[in-house]
Design a protein around this motif. Structure first.
Motif, short mmCIF file in Angstrom:
data_model
loop_
_atom_site.label_atom_id
_atom_site.label_comp_id
_atom_site.label_asym_id
_atom_site.label_seq_id
_atom_site.Cartn_x
_atom_site.Cartn_y
_atom_site.Cartn_z
N ASP A 35 17.00 1.93 32.34
CA ASP A 35 16.60 0.32 32.25
C ASP A 35 18.28 -0.08 31.49
O ASP A 35 18.17 0.68 31.00
N THR A 36 19.06 -0.82 31.85
CA THR A 36 20.14 -1.03 30.91
C THR A 36 20.32 -1.72 30.81
O THR A 36 21.85 -2.26 29.80
N GLY A 37 19.28 -2.96 30.40
CA GLY A 37 19.56 -4.52 30.06
C GLY A 37 19.84 -5.11 30.87
O GLY A 37 20.46 -4.62 32.27
N ASP A 38 20.05 -6.06 30.36
CA ASP A 38 20.80 -7.79 31.25
C ASP A 38 22.85 -7.53 30.96
O ASP A 38 22.87 -6.08 30.48
N ILE A 39 22.85 -7.86 32.24
CA ILE A 39 24.52 -7.43 32.12
C ILE A 39 25.19 -8.62 31.51
O ILE A 39 25.11 -9.52 31.52
N LEU A 85 28.08 0.77 30.39
CA LEU A 85 28.76 0.76 31.36
C LEU A 85 29.80 -0.76 31.43
O LEU A 85 28.33 -1.56 31.07
N ALA A 86 31.04 -0.01 31.64
CA ALA A 86 31.70 -1.56 31.95
C ALA A 86 32.76 -2.16 33.79
O ALA A 86 32.85 -0.54 33.72
N GLU A 87 32.55 -2.71 33.86
CA GLU A 87 32.55 -3.40 35.28
C GLU A 87 34.36 -3.70 34.70
O GLU A 87 34.74 -4.70 34.42
N PRO A 88 35.56 -3.63 35.02
CA PRO A 88 36.62 -4.27 35.08
C PRO A 88 36.67 -5.38 35.49
O PRO A 88 35.99 -5.75 36.34
N PRO A 89 37.49 -6.13 34.88
CA PRO A 89 37.57 -7.62 35.58
C PRO A 89 37.97 -7.82 37.11
O PRO A 89 39.25 -6.66 37.63
N ASP A 110 35.82 -12.50 30.82
CA ASP A 110 36.70 -12.67 30.97
C ASP A 110 37.57 -11.17 31.22
O ASP A 110 38.30 -10.58 32.18
N PHE A 111 36.80 -10.36 30.40
CA PHE A 111 36.94 -9.27 30.87
C PHE A 111 36.83 -8.18 31.23
O PHE A 111 36.67 -6.71 31.62
N GLY A 112 35.08 -8.25 32.26
CA GLY A 112 34.22 -8.27 33.36
C GLY A 112 33.51 -8.31 32.85
O GLY A 112 33.03 -9.10 32.53
N ALA A 113 32.69 -6.93 33.02
CA ALA A 113 30.99 -6.93 32.89
C ALA A 113 30.64 -5.83 31.70
O ALA A 113 31.19 -4.62 32.39
N ILE A 114 29.61 -5.76 31.36
CA ILE A 114 29.11 -4.49 30.28
C ILE A 114 27.15 -4.87 30.27
O ILE A 114 26.83 -5.72 30.25
#
Length: 114
Positions: A82-86, A107-111, A90-94
Motif C-alpha cells: 500500500d502506497t497510501g495517498d498520492i 515514490l516521486a513523479e516529476p511534474p 506544482d512539484f509533481g506527485a509523491i
C-alpha cells in the motif's frame, strides 16, 4: 570528489524478510549479494541496497523517481504493498511507503513538462 556511483540504503534487522518485501517492491530479486549482509538492485543506472544493520534498522529514507506514479501504485497494490495517498502539487506527485521495518520509501513523479 569524483563519484561514479551512488546507492540509497535501507538498513534492516531481518535481511531474509526484507529481501522478500523488496523483491515485491522492485518486481524482482536483487541483482547481486556482494557480501552476506547486503543485497543490491540496479535500477536504470541507479543503485539501491538493503543491508543487515540492526543498530540502524528502520531509519533509512530513499526517493524513487518514477515516470507514472498511478501505474506504479496500481502495480504495488497488486502485490500487496500500500502506497497510501498520492499528494500532488506544482512539484509533481509523491506517495510514501514504509517497509516492514519502518524505512521510508517515497515514490516521486516529476511534474509534466507539457
Amino acid at each position: 570528489m569524483r563519484c561514479i556511483g551512488l546507492f540509497a540504503v535501507s538498513p534492516v534487522q531481518d535481511l531474509a524478510a526484507a529481501l522478500d518485501w523488496y523483491a515485491l517492491l522492485f518486481g524482482r530479486g536483487p541483482d547481486d549479494r556482494p557480501i552476506p549482509d547486503l543485497a543490491q538492485w540496479y535500477l536504470d543506472g541507479h543503485g539501491f541496497q538493503v543491508m543487515r544493520e540492526p543498530g540502524r534498522a528502520g531509519h533509512g529514507m530513499a526517493t524513487l523517481v518514477v515516470p507514472d506514479i498511478e501505474a506504479e501504485r496500481a502495480r504495488l497494490a497488486g502485490v500487496g504493498i500500500d502506497t497510501g495517498d498520492i499528494v500532488r502539487g506544482d512539484f509533481g506527485a509523491i506517495a510514501r511507503i514504509d517497509d516492514p521495518e519502518g524505512n521510508r520509501i517515497t515514490l516521486a513523479e516529476p511534474p509534466s513538462r507539457g
